[in-house]
Motif scaffolding. Structure first.
Motif, PDB file in Angstrom:
ATOM      1  N   GLU A  52     -10.557   4.012  -7.858  1.00 17.84           N
ATOM      2  CA  GLU A  52     -10.600   2.856  -9.850  1.00 17.84           C
ATOM      3  C   GLU A  52      -9.394   2.115  -9.180  1.00 17.84           C
ATOM      4  OE1 GLU A  52      -8.627   5.997 -12.632  1.00 17.84           O
ATOM      5  OE2 GLU A  52     -10.650   6.830 -12.330  1.00 17.84           O
ATOM      6  N   ARG A  53      -8.367   1.950  -8.644  1.00 15.32           N
ATOM      7  CA  ARG A  53      -7.399   0.990  -7.769  1.00 15.32           C
ATOM      8  C   ARG A  53      -6.976   0.929  -6.686  1.00 15.32           C
ATOM      9  NH1 ARG A  53      -1.359   1.741 -11.126  1.00 15.32           N
ATOM     10  NH2 ARG A  53      -1.992   3.684 -11.065  1.00 15.32           N
ATOM     11  N   THR A  54      -6.345  -0.051  -6.561  1.00 15.59           N
ATOM     12  CA  THR A  54      -6.115  -0.245  -4.557  1.00 15.59           C
ATOM     13  C   THR A  54      -4.642  -0.859  -4.532  1.00 15.59           C
ATOM     14  OG1 THR A  54      -6.698  -2.685  -4.709  1.00 15.59           O
ATOM     15  CG2 THR A  54      -8.943  -1.536  -4.980  1.00 15.59           C
ATOM     16  N   LEU A  55      -4.515  -0.383  -3.238  1.00 12.46           N
ATOM     17  CA  LEU A  55      -3.099  -0.837  -2.971  1.00 12.46           C
ATOM     18  C   LEU A  55      -2.277  -2.022  -3.502  1.00 12.46           C
ATOM     19  CD1 LEU A  55      -1.135   1.012  -1.530  1.00 12.46           C
ATOM     20  CD2 LEU A  55      -2.034  -0.254   0.801  1.00 12.46           C
ATOM     21  N   LEU A  95      -7.858   5.967   0.699  1.00 10.49           N
ATOM     22  CA  LEU A  95      -6.570   4.567   0.481  1.00 10.49           C
ATOM     23  C   LEU A  95      -7.392   3.236   0.321  1.00 10.49           C
ATOM     24  CD1 LEU A  95      -4.109   3.865  -0.916  1.00 10.49           C
ATOM     25  CD2 LEU A  95      -3.458   3.831   1.579  1.00 10.49           C
ATOM     26  N   VAL A  96      -7.661   2.686  -1.013  1.00  8.48           N
ATOM     27  CA  VAL A  96      -8.406   0.870  -0.659  1.00  8.48           C
ATOM     28  C   VAL A  96      -7.065  -0.369  -0.546  1.00  8.48           C
ATOM     29  CG1 VAL A  96     -10.717  -0.760  -1.612  1.00  8.48           C
ATOM     30  CG2 VAL A  96     -10.741   1.753  -1.391  1.00  8.48           C
ATOM     31  N   MET A  97      -6.786  -1.011   0.408  1.00 11.97           N
ATOM     32  CA  MET A  97      -6.013  -1.728   0.261  1.00 11.97           C
ATOM     33  C   MET A  97      -6.144  -3.021  -0.532  1.00 11.97           C
ATOM     34  SD  MET A  97      -4.013  -0.677   3.186  1.00 11.97           S
ATOM     35  CE  MET A  97      -3.556  -1.322   4.269  1.00 11.97           C
ATOM     36  N   GLY A  98      -7.645  -3.061  -0.831  1.00 14.04           N
ATOM     37  CA  GLY A  98      -7.463  -4.645  -1.925  1.00 14.04           C
ATOM     38  C   GLY A  98      -7.288  -5.747  -1.581  1.00 14.04           C
ATOM     39  N   SER A 111       6.623  -4.641   3.560  1.00 15.85           N
ATOM     40  CA  SER A 111       7.868  -4.434   4.127  1.00 15.85           C
ATOM     41  C   SER A 111       7.796  -2.947   3.831  1.00 15.85           C
ATOM     42  CB  SER A 111       9.240  -5.244   4.733  1.00 15.85           C
ATOM     43  OG  SER A 111       9.966  -4.885   4.067  1.00 15.85           O
ATOM     44  N   LEU A 112       8.211  -2.656   2.235  1.00 16.17           N
ATOM     45  CA  LEU A 112       8.064  -1.158   1.507  1.00 16.17           C
ATOM     46  C   LEU A 112       7.153  -0.237   1.834  1.00 16.17           C
ATOM     47  CD1 LEU A 112       9.969  -2.150  -1.786  1.00 16.17           C
ATOM     48  CD2 LEU A 112      10.687  -0.992   0.522  1.00 16.17           C
ATOM     49  N   LEU A 113       6.032  -1.378   1.515  1.00 15.35           N
ATOM     50  CA  LEU A 113       4.857  -0.621   1.948  1.00 15.35           C
ATOM     51  C   LEU A 113       4.346   0.172   3.219  1.00 15.35           C
ATOM     52  CD1 LEU A 113       1.822  -2.683  -0.289  1.00 15.35           C
ATOM     53  CD2 LEU A 113       3.209  -0.791  -0.714  1.00 15.35           C
ATOM     54  N   ARG A 114       4.582  -0.951   4.384  1.00 16.31           N
ATOM     55  CA  ARG A 114       4.237  -0.386   5.471  1.00 16.31           C
ATOM     56  C   ARG A 114       5.382   1.276   6.020  1.00 16.31           C
ATOM     57  NH1 ARG A 114       3.038  -5.398   7.503  1.00 16.31           N
ATOM     58  NH2 ARG A 114       4.682  -6.204   7.861  1.00 16.31           N
ATOM     59  N   GLY A 115       6.149   1.011   5.564  1.00 11.41           N
ATOM     60  CA  GLY A 115       7.105   2.150   5.756  1.00 11.41           C
ATOM     61  C   GLY A 115       6.785   3.280   4.976  1.00 11.41           C
ATOM     62  N   ILE A 116       6.071   3.188   3.932  1.00  4.70           N
ATOM     63  CA  ILE A 116       5.673   4.524   3.399  1.00  4.70           C
ATOM     64  C   ILE A 116       4.571   4.732   3.665  1.00  4.70           C
ATOM     65  CG2 ILE A 116       4.889   4.461   0.851  1.00  4.70           C
ATOM     66  CD1 ILE A 116       6.820   2.941  -0.805  1.00  4.70           C
ATOM     67  N   LEU A 117       3.672   3.811   3.642  1.00  5.03           N
ATOM     68  CA  LEU A 117       1.973   3.755   4.627  1.00  5.03           C
ATOM     69  C   LEU A 117       2.537   4.851   6.061  1.00  5.03           C
ATOM     70  CD1 LEU A 117      -0.041   0.815   4.503  1.00  5.03           C
ATOM     71  CD2 LEU A 117      -0.316   3.440   2.894  1.00  5.03           C
ATOM     72  N   ARG A 118       3.352   4.209   6.995  1.00  2.00           N
ATOM     73  CA  ARG A 118       3.484   5.290   7.983  1.00  2.00           C
ATOM     74  C   ARG A 118       3.438   6.463   7.834  1.00  2.00           C
ATOM     75  NH1 ARG A 118       6.999   0.958  10.698  1.00  2.00           N
ATOM     76  NH2 ARG A 118       5.281  -0.549  10.937  1.00  2.00           N
ATOM     77  N   THR A 142      -0.942  -5.055  10.411  1.00  5.46           N
ATOM     78  CA  THR A 142      -1.386  -4.072   9.832  1.00  5.46           C
ATOM     79  C   THR A 142      -1.462  -2.515  10.135  1.00  5.46           C
ATOM     80  OG1 THR A 142      -2.975  -5.770   8.794  1.00  5.46           O
ATOM     81  CG2 THR A 142      -2.126  -4.504   7.235  1.00  5.46           C
ATOM     82  N   ILE A 143      -2.703  -3.066  11.185  1.00  7.69           N
ATOM     83  CA  ILE A 143      -2.796  -1.133  11.368  1.00  7.69           C
ATOM     84  C   ILE A 143      -2.274  -1.195  13.135  1.00  7.69           C
ATOM     85  CG2 ILE A 143      -4.966  -1.496  10.764  1.00  7.69           C
ATOM     86  CD1 ILE A 143      -6.518  -2.510  13.505  1.00  7.69           C
TER      87      ILE A 143
END
Ligand SMILES: Nc1ncnc2c1ncn2[C@@H]1O[C@H](COP(=O)(O)OP(=O)(O)OP(=O)(O)O)[C@@H](O)[C@H]1O
Ligand SMILES: [Mg+2]
Length: 250
Positions: A52-55, A95-98, A111-118, A142-143
């Motif tokens: 339904e939703r992407t990042l 998880l779809v990045m979008g 930068s917040l997202l990167r931290g949370i994803l880690r 990103t990877i």
């Protein structure tokens, strides 16, 4: 956690390889996170699930509602939204990045997202990323957290050139992957197989598997059915199971 990023030139079979890896690995491991990192996402179709939703949507909402958050911790807010975005699918999470970011500055959100994803990926045994074609995500890092990179290539000059460039770029950017490996796809002759083996030796990239052109894949594609519907009658299916076993054994 073992993270595997699948990359390569456009149209070489990245999504096919990613979907089958996710399929086989999630049969054996209950903690698999599938990541669709391609803005032209179609991994969910290949897996036969709906998202339904992407990042990207979450990042947009974050951009709009930042001022209204008041004293609320922005990181907590984002983290909550990311958890809502993850699709709990059949045996794995997705998880779809979008889309890539639009106008305006997304540095803070990113930068917040990167931290949370880690942090998030630590909850999983396997993270399998279907990357976007080309090399941009390598320079954007990103990877950066992948352990293994699988480069999918066909016999085209461009496909092979992209594979060489990826190897080179990883070296230049000093990215610390455990290994960068090759999967050759749509290989239909002994001559082609011989040439891909020579390429793999020359580039010092281990050839994980050689996949033939497969009518069963074409059939599903024409019917608009997910590639994970393949069965034993497909050579690609049987060979990708062997690849998955390599990672499952560790
Ligand atoms: N071994 C194969 N035999 C027959 N058809 C194949 C094979 N591998 C891939 N295809 C078909 O080729 C097309 C491209 O495959 P796929 O979508 O996996 O590539 P991709 O690298 O993810 O592409 P993109 O760069 O657009 O994301 C699809 O229609 C797929 O069904
Ligand atoms: Mg794809």
């Amino acid at each position: 956690m073992t993270a595997i990023a699948v990359t390569g030139k456009g149209g070489t079979g990245k999504t096919l390889v990613s979907a089958l890896l996710i399929h086989f690995i999630s049969k054996k491991s209950r903690k698999v996170l599938a990541v669709d990192a391609d803005p032209d996402s179609n991994l969910s179709d290949a897996l036969g699930v709906e998202v339904e939703r992407t990042l990207g949507d979450v990042r947009e909402i974050f951009q709009v509602s930042r001022d209204e958050m008041g004293t609320m911790n922005k990181e907590q807010w984002l983290e909550g939204k990311i958890y809502e975005t993850i699709c709990e699918c059949n045996g794995f999470d997705l998880l779809v990045m979008g889309r890539p970011e639009g106008e305006g500055c997304y540095c803070f959100a990113n930068s917040l997202l990167r931290g949370i994803l880690r942090k998030l990926t630590r909850h999983y045994e396997f993270v399998i990323i279907d990357s976007e074609a080309g090399l941009e995500h390598f320079s954007r890092k990103t990877i950066d957290s992948a352990d293994y990179v699988i480069v999918v290539t066909d016999m085209s000059k461009k496909g092979l050139a992209t594979a060489s460039r990826i190897k080179q770029l990883v070296k230049e950017l000093k990215l610390n992957f455990k290994d960068i490996m090759l999967i050759a796809n749509r290989i239909s002759s002994e001559e082609a197989e011989k040439r891909i083996r020579e390429f793999s030796e020359r580039e010092k990239m281990k050839l994980l598997e050689v996949l033939p052109y497969d009518e069963r894949v074409v059939e599903l594609d024409l019917k608009g059915l997910p590639v994970v519907n393949l069965d034993e009658s497909s050579e690609v299916y049987r060979r990708m199971r062997k690849v998955a076993e390599v990672f499952l054994k560790g």
